[in-house]
Design a protein around this motif. Structure first.
Motif, mmCIF file in Angstrom:
data_model
loop_
_atom_site.group_PDB
_atom_site.id
_atom_site.type_symbol
_atom_site.label_atom_id
_atom_site.label_comp_id
_atom_site.label_asym_id
_atom_site.label_seq_id
_atom_site.Cartn_x
_atom_site.Cartn_y
_atom_site.Cartn_z
ATOM 1 N N PHE A 1 0.831 -1.199 0.000
ATOM 2 C CA PHE A 1 0.000 0.000 0.000
ATOM 3 C C PHE A 1 0.871 1.257 0.000
ATOM 4 O O PHE A 1 0.656 2.182 -0.784
ATOM 5 N N PHE A 2 1.874 1.283 0.892
ATOM 6 C CA PHE A 2 2.775 2.431 0.982
ATOM 7 C C PHE A 2 3.462 2.673 -0.360
ATOM 8 O O PHE A 2 3.558 3.814 -0.822
ATOM 9 N N GLN A 3 3.916 1.613 -1.013
ATOM 10 C CA GLN A 3 4.598 1.748 -2.301
ATOM 11 C C GLN A 3 3.659 2.331 -3.357
ATOM 12 O O GLN A 3 4.053 3.187 -4.143
ATOM 13 N N ARG A 4 2.421 1.878 -3.365
ATOM 14 C CA ARG A 4 1.438 2.411 -4.329
ATOM 15 C C ARG A 4 1.182 3.894 -4.098
ATOM 16 O O ARG A 4 1.099 4.671 -5.044
ATOM 17 N N VAL A 5 1.048 4.277 -2.833
ATOM 18 C CA VAL A 5 0.812 5.688 -2.509
ATOM 19 C C VAL A 5 2.044 6.511 -2.870
ATOM 20 O O VAL A 5 1.935 7.617 -3.423
ATOM 21 N N TRP A 6 3.226 5.986 -2.580
ATOM 22 C CA TRP A 6 4.478 6.669 -2.930
ATOM 23 C C TRP A 6 4.579 6.852 -4.440
ATOM 24 O O TRP A 6 4.862 7.948 -4.923
ATOM 25 N N ASP A 7 4.340 5.776 -5.185
ATOM 26 C CA ASP A 7 4.437 5.818 -6.648
ATOM 27 C C ASP A 7 3.435 6.781 -7.273
ATOM 28 O O ASP A 7 3.706 7.369 -8.322
ATOM 29 N N SER A 8 2.295 6.971 -6.635
ATOM 30 C CA SER A 8 1.283 7.873 -7.186
ATOM 31 C C SER A 8 1.557 9.334 -6.829
ATOM 32 O O SER A 8 0.840 10.231 -7.281
ATOM 33 N N GLY A 9 2.594 9.587 -6.018
ATOM 34 C CA GLY A 9 2.970 10.963 -5.683
ATOM 35 C C GLY A 9 2.181 11.561 -4.535
ATOM 36 O O GLY A 9 2.231 12.767 -4.296
ATOM 37 N N ASP A 10 1.442 10.735 -3.789
ATOM 38 C CA ASP A 10 0.626 11.247 -2.693
ATOM 39 C C ASP A 10 1.399 11.434 -1.391
ATOM 40 O O ASP A 10 0.858 11.947 -0.422
ATOM 41 N N ILE A 11 2.662 11.029 -1.380
ATOM 42 C CA ILE A 11 3.517 11.256 -0.211
ATOM 43 C C ILE A 11 4.546 12.312 -0.594
ATOM 44 O O ILE A 11 5.147 12.246 -1.659
ATOM 45 N N TYR A 12 4.691 13.300 0.260
ATOM 46 C CA TYR A 12 5.623 14.381 -0.037
ATOM 47 C C TYR A 12 6.379 14.764 1.229
ATOM 48 O O TYR A 12 5.926 14.471 2.346
ATOM 49 N N LEU A 13 7.516 15.391 1.034
ATOM 50 C CA LEU A 13 8.335 15.844 2.144
ATOM 51 C C LEU A 13 7.724 17.092 2.750
ATOM 52 O O LEU A 13 7.307 18.008 2.035
ATOM 53 N N GLY A 14 7.625 17.139 4.059
ATOM 54 C CA GLY A 14 7.077 18.296 4.749
ATOM 55 C C GLY A 14 7.626 18.349 6.162
ATOM 56 O O GLY A 14 8.516 17.581 6.527
ATOM 57 N N GLN A 15 7.102 19.272 6.935
ATOM 58 C CA GLN A 15 7.541 19.405 8.316
ATOM 59 C C GLN A 15 6.348 19.341 9.242
ATOM 60 O O GLN A 15 5.289 19.917 8.951
ATOM 61 N N GLN A 16 6.533 18.655 10.349
ATOM 62 C CA GLN A 16 5.531 18.571 11.405
ATOM 63 C C GLN A 16 6.149 19.195 12.631
ATOM 64 O O GLN A 16 7.284 18.854 12.997
ATOM 65 N N GLN A 17 5.436 20.102 13.246
ATOM 66 C CA GLN A 17 5.979 20.741 14.427
ATOM 67 C C GLN A 17 4.940 20.691 15.529
ATOM 68 O O GLN A 17 3.751 20.910 15.280
ATOM 69 N N GLY A 18 5.378 20.376 16.708
ATOM 70 C CA GLY A 18 4.473 20.312 17.843
ATOM 71 C C GLY A 18 4.978 19.313 18.860
ATOM 72 O O GLY A 18 6.046 18.729 18.714
ATOM 73 N N TRP A 19 4.190 19.139 19.883
ATOM 74 C CA TRP A 19 4.517 18.218 20.964
ATOM 75 C C TRP A 19 3.695 16.964 20.775
ATOM 76 O O TRP A 19 2.502 17.013 20.515
ATOM 77 N N TYR A 20 4.341 15.820 20.958
ATOM 78 C CA TYR A 20 3.632 14.548 20.818
ATOM 79 C C TYR A 20 3.281 14.022 22.197
ATOM 80 O O TYR A 20 4.134 13.910 23.077
ATOM 81 N N CYS A 21 2.004 13.705 22.389
ATOM 82 C CA CYS A 21 1.516 13.142 23.641
ATOM 83 C C CYS A 21 1.373 11.632 23.461
ATOM 84 O O CYS A 21 0.526 11.182 22.684
ATOM 85 N N VAL A 22 2.196 10.858 24.171
ATOM 86 C CA VAL A 22 2.151 9.400 24.058
ATOM 87 C C VAL A 22 0.805 8.876 24.556
ATOM 88 O O VAL A 22 0.202 7.994 23.941
ATOM 89 N N GLU A 23 0.307 9.404 25.664
ATOM 90 C CA GLU A 23 -0.964 8.928 26.218
ATOM 91 C C GLU A 23 -2.129 9.163 25.259
ATOM 92 O O GLU A 23 -2.994 8.308 25.101
ATOM 93 N N CYS A 24 -2.173 10.338 24.605
ATOM 94 C CA CYS A 24 -3.249 10.660 23.660
ATOM 95 C C CYS A 24 -2.974 10.122 22.264
ATOM 96 O O CYS A 24 -3.878 10.040 21.441
ATOM 97 N N GLU A 25 -1.710 9.832 22.012
ATOM 98 C CA GLU A 25 -1.247 9.404 20.691
ATOM 99 C C GLU A 25 -1.608 10.431 19.607
ATOM 100 O O GLU A 25 -2.167 10.102 18.565
#
Length: 138
Positions: free
Chosen positions: A107-131
């Motif tokens: 599935f990941f390969q198909r999404v990658w090949d179709s161009g739906d995955i792109y490089l970006g940035q995520q910023q914030g705090w990750y809460c393990v309990e809330c996930e």
């Protein structure tokens, strides 16, 4: 040729043994699957466990066992309960199984090949309990 019907429960987290909420959801799905089987449908009823995440890793560490041993034990608890409740699922999917990993890779390969995955940035705090990620306000 009979019609097909597919349904799935959530893939339950293995941070703890099953509880009334997971049983309720699975019983409801089983009732629906049985109804469609009685109507002549070929039913594919999937349930299982989601065995990834820091919360699960931490739970295993607190218990003094490896994450995989923890997942194996809790997944067996789900399967045992479904058997006791006479749940008639067709597939019990575990996200640590080689079959599931192969499906996700494809599935990941198909999404990658179709161009739906792109490089970006995520910023914030990750809460393990809330996930989930939280921003500064939260």
């Amino acid at each position: 040729m009979s019609p097909h019907f597919s349904l799935t429960t959530p893939l339950y987290y293995v941070n703890a043994l099953p509880h009334i909420g997971s049983a309720y959801t699975t019983i409801a799905a089983d009732v629906l699957a049985r109804f469609y089987r009685l109507q002549g449908y070929q039913v594919r009823f999937i349930t299982g466990t989601d065995e990834h995440g820091q919360k699960i890793e931490r739970t295993a560490q607190q218990r003094g066992v490896s994450p995989q041993a923890h997942c194996d034990e809790i997944a067996a608890g789900f399967q045992s309960l479904w058997q006791q409740l006479n749940i008639r699922y067709d597939v019990f999917s575990r996200t640590t199984s080689p079959r599931h990993q192969a499906i996700v890779s494809e599935f990941f390969q198909r999404v990658w090949d179709s161009g739906d995955i792109y490089l970006g940035q995520q910023q914030g705090w990750y809460c393990v309990e809330c996930e989930e990620f939280k921003d500064e306000r939260e």
